[in-house]
Motif scaffolding. Structure first.
Motif, PDB file in Angstrom:
ATOM      1  N   ILE A 363       0.847  -1.200   0.000  1.00 22.86           N
ATOM      2  CA  ILE A 363       0.000   0.000   0.000  1.00 22.86           C
ATOM      3  C   ILE A 363       0.879   1.246   0.000  1.00 22.86           C
ATOM      4  O   ILE A 363       0.625   2.221  -0.723  1.00 22.86           O
ATOM      5  CB  ILE A 363      -0.949   0.002   1.218  1.00 22.86           C
ATOM      6  N   GLU A 377      -4.000  10.260   1.059  1.00 23.02           N
ATOM      7  CA  GLU A 377      -4.715   9.042   0.674  1.00 23.02           C
ATOM      8  C   GLU A 377      -3.993   7.798   1.183  1.00 23.02           C
ATOM      9  O   GLU A 377      -4.620   6.831   1.629  1.00 23.02           O
ATOM     10  CB  GLU A 377      -4.859   8.976  -0.845  1.00 23.02           C
ATOM     11  N   GLU A 381      -5.501   5.006   3.792  1.00 21.22           N
ATOM     12  CA  GLU A 381      -5.605   3.586   3.428  1.00 21.22           C
ATOM     13  C   GLU A 381      -4.827   2.711   4.402  1.00 21.22           C
ATOM     14  O   GLU A 381      -5.276   1.624   4.774  1.00 21.22           O
ATOM     15  CB  GLU A 381      -5.120   3.363   1.993  1.00 21.22           C
ATOM     16  N   SER A 384      -6.751   2.353   7.534  1.00 17.28           N
ATOM     17  CA  SER A 384      -7.811   1.354   7.340  1.00 17.28           C
ATOM     18  C   SER A 384      -7.269  -0.055   7.546  1.00 17.28           C
ATOM     19  O   SER A 384      -7.926  -0.906   8.149  1.00 17.28           O
ATOM     20  CB  SER A 384      -8.400   1.473   5.931  1.00 17.28           C
ATOM     21  N   ARG A 431     -12.778   1.841   3.678  1.00 15.14           N
ATOM     22  CA  ARG A 431     -11.679   2.179   2.781  1.00 15.14           C
ATOM     23  C   ARG A 431     -10.673   1.037   2.666  1.00 15.14           C
ATOM     24  O   ARG A 431      -9.743   1.122   1.904  1.00 15.14           O
ATOM     25  CB  ARG A 431     -10.917   3.402   3.310  1.00 15.14           C
ATOM     26  N   SER A 432     -10.884   0.008   3.494  1.00 11.70           N
ATOM     27  CA  SER A 432      -9.906  -1.078   3.527  1.00 11.70           C
ATOM     28  C   SER A 432      -9.688  -1.686   2.154  1.00 11.70           C
ATOM     29  O   SER A 432     -10.626  -1.968   1.425  1.00 11.70           O
ATOM     30  CB  SER A 432     -10.385  -2.178   4.476  1.00 11.70           C
ATOM     31  N   PRO A 433      -8.417  -1.942   1.770  1.00 12.58           N
ATOM     32  CA  PRO A 433      -8.158  -2.569   0.478  1.00 12.58           C
ATOM     33  C   PRO A 433      -8.633  -4.007   0.435  1.00 12.58           C
ATOM     34  O   PRO A 433      -8.670  -4.614  -0.606  1.00 12.58           O
ATOM     35  CB  PRO A 433      -6.630  -2.500   0.353  1.00 12.58           C
ATOM     36  N   GLU A 552      -7.746   0.565 -11.098  1.00 17.83           N
ATOM     37  CA  GLU A 552      -6.879   0.547  -9.916  1.00 17.83           C
ATOM     38  C   GLU A 552      -5.538  -0.101 -10.253  1.00 17.83           C
ATOM     39  O   GLU A 552      -4.472   0.398  -9.861  1.00 17.83           O
ATOM     40  CB  GLU A 552      -7.577  -0.219  -8.789  1.00 17.83           C
TER      41      GLU A 552
END
Length: 586
Positions: A363, A377, A381, A384, A431-433, A552
């Motif tokens: 990340i 951002e 992330e 999160s 917002r978690s990936p 993405e």
């Protein structure tokens, strides 16, 4: 002997659901339905509805719902078999054993797949398979290994169908297990492909994967949904790996068939493949039965990295210890093993890092920290990700690391972390990936087009014939709606009139079915036209999800410098854009 599935249909049709529910709830008539106070949550105004016509119940307050079996399961805290037994006693019926026709039908499916597997094996090891054997040897796969995994060869069109005809196999059976495309004049699904049989835990052949040996697309073709196979519920080679996993104390999860085969050939018998990049809750649950420790060794490309990130929350929910292997620049385990042998792969395993460390670093690398907005951002992330950690000590460890990386104070980061948790109402922020897992999909509000589509075909079952070839269950985004459509389609193809007359042993799925049946549908003079609109919208929404996912990946590739893959993904993105434009809903 009575078929178990037929018995369940009889049980649902004969039980008086009004009488059953009235044993626990005071009901009063309201139109063609009955209403009362919900027994599953506290309420003052009745929102609990029972339909004698549909033989279903549904609460518009807490969303509990289902048939008589589901009601008894919930009210008496029974398992599915216990509830079936209790209702059977109530009606004076005897529950048939599943070893009857229901099991006999499944045994036919297993036999057909076993015959197909033997045919493919014989083709590989016969004269027609010489080029395929050469290919396997070129890939470093030994004959002993391909015989253990029962690899095979599907020749060009003709011999397979002739073989099955000689064995007395009806084409309808071949269709049901996904070996031909359609019953009348159907062609083989697999032609000129290297075949990988997929086994269940008992070693029974339940499906196949086929790799093209020419320029045919797709490169890999897999059996679709069948009565004995659902892709997300199985792991390739687990029937061979289950005992080694318990002996070694961990499982190695790889992405592809050849990765798993290479692992076993070089002595890593605790390896399994996920039959695709995205692990499901059911697959993680399967692994948890044999070990709570997992080492992920996915491909080093972007898809492999994203798959690793997405799986973390699933493993966390099962309280499993997950590490990520360091492939050291090799594209996948297969390449690493054949170039560096067992010693090289052992180093990759020994140098594996905790999955959270891997996720944090990936990340962090996505963003340009010199640009203020990107830095913000990145911090959000990563917060999160940190919010998904249960241990306060580990949370503090990663907050300290983020403070060093970002320059923000630890108090500021902790304050923001508390805000994220409070706003999300759960341990992991939206917002978690890794928030794409199936559990979140179940909790999410189902798309209106999917709901309306199913309501229309339940009200007008004859219309399913208009769309059965155009819509795939995988087009549905909501797991339970996907399952309901799969079952409805299966019943339709088998000539059953009440396509919605489905029994699930999962109360949540039954609740969704009850909602579809009991919520009113706005009247329309042209249900067929409305159905087509929903179909187009469902397909468009799936393409939009694909568009977002690819966007993405492209964003990450733009920073990685991999121009070749970047251009390839851009081409894929343009194809999706073209498809979306062609699906404009009128």
């Amino acid at each position: 002997m009575v078929d178990y599935s037929d018995f369940l249909d009889r049980l649902r049709s004969e039980v008086d659901i009004i009488s059953l529910v009235s044993d626990y709830v005071h009901l009063r008539r309201s139109g063609k339905n009955y209403i009362g106070l919900c027994p599953f949550h506290q309420e003052k105004t009745p929102s609990f509805t029972v339909s004698p016509e549909r033989r279903m119940f549904y609460c518009f307050g807490c969303h509990a719902g289902g048939d008589a079996i589901t009601f008894l399961m919930k009210i008496e805290n029974l398992t599915f078999p216990e509830a079936v037994e209790a209702l059977a006693r109530r009606l004076g019926l005897k529950v048939p054993q599943k070893t009857g026709s229901d099991q006999e039908r499944k045994d036919k499916y297993y036999r057909v797949n076993e015959l197909a597997c033997s045919f493919f094996e014989n083709c590989l090891n016969g004269p027609e398979g010489m080029k395929v054997r050469d290919y396997l040897i070129q890939r470093g796969i030994k004959e002993e290994t391909w015989r253990i995994f029962r690899l095979g060869y599907a020749p060009e069109s003709g011999p397979f169908l002739q073989f099955m005809q000689k064995q007395g196999i009806d084409p309808s059976l071949l269709l049901q297990v996904g070996l031909i495309r359609d019953k009348v004049g159907g062609k083989e699904l697999f032609r000129n492909r290297l075949m990988f049989p997929i086994m269940d835990l008992r070693g029974r052949v339940i499906a196949f994967g086929g790799r093209a040996l020419d320029d045919s697309q797709p490169k890999y073709l897999n059996t679709g949904q069948t009565p004995i196979f659902e892709k997300g519920r199985h792991l390739y080679a687990l029937h061979l790996a289950k005992r080694p996993i318990t002996e070694v104390g961990n499982a190695i999860v790889v992405e592809g068939y050849l990765d798993a085969i290479a692992c076993h050939q070089f002595g890593f018998h605790n390896a399994v493949a996920s039959l695709g990049t995205a692990l499901t809750r059911e697959q993680v649950g399967l692994l948890a039965r044999f070990s709570k420790k997992v080492i992920l060794a996915y491909d080093a490309d972007l898809a492999g990295v994203m798959a690793t990130l997405r799986s973390l929350e699933l493993f966390g929910q099962m309280e499993m210890e997950v590490r990520v292997a360091n492939l050291g620049g090799f594209k996948d385990p297969d390449e690493l093993l054949h170039q560096k042998k067992a010693e090289g792969f052992s180093r990759a395993i020994l140098s594996s890092v905790p999955a959270l460390d891997f996720a944090y670093e990936k990340i962090r690398q996505k963003y340009d920290w010199k640009v203020s907005q990107e830095k913000k951002e990145a911090v959000l992330e990563l917060l999160s990700l940190i919010s998904s950690i249960d241990s306060p000590l580990d949370q503090e460890k990663y907050i300290k690391r983020l403070a060093l990386d970002s320059g923000f104070g630890e108090d500021t980061l902790f304050s923001q972390l508390r805000k994220l948790k409070k706003s999300s109402g759960k341990a992991v922020s939206d917002r978690s990936p890794t928030g794409l897992d199936e559990l979140e999909g179940i909790k999410a509000k189902p798309p209106a087009a999917e709901v309306t589509f199913l309501k229309i075909i339940f009200e007008n079952p004859e219309l399913i014939a208009l769309v059965e070839q155009e819509l795939d269950p995988e087009d549905f985004s909501h797991p339970y709606l996907k399952k309901i459509f799969q079952e409805s389609l299966f019943r339709f193809k088998n000539g059953q009139i009440d396509i919605y007359n489905i029994t699930f042993d999962e109360p949540e799925a039954s609740a969704f079915l009850a909602r579809l049946l009991l919520e009113s549908l706005p009247e329309t003079e042209e249900p067929g036209k409305e159905l087509k609109k929903c179909l187009l919208k469902i397909k468009k929404e799936r393409l939009t999800r694909e568009y977002k996912r690819l966007s993405e990946e492209i964003s990450i590739l733009e920073r990685s410098g991999d121009l070749e893959l970047y251009r390839k993904k851009l081409e894929e993105l343009q194809l999706i854009v073209n498809k979306i434009r062609s699906l404009t809903v009128k």
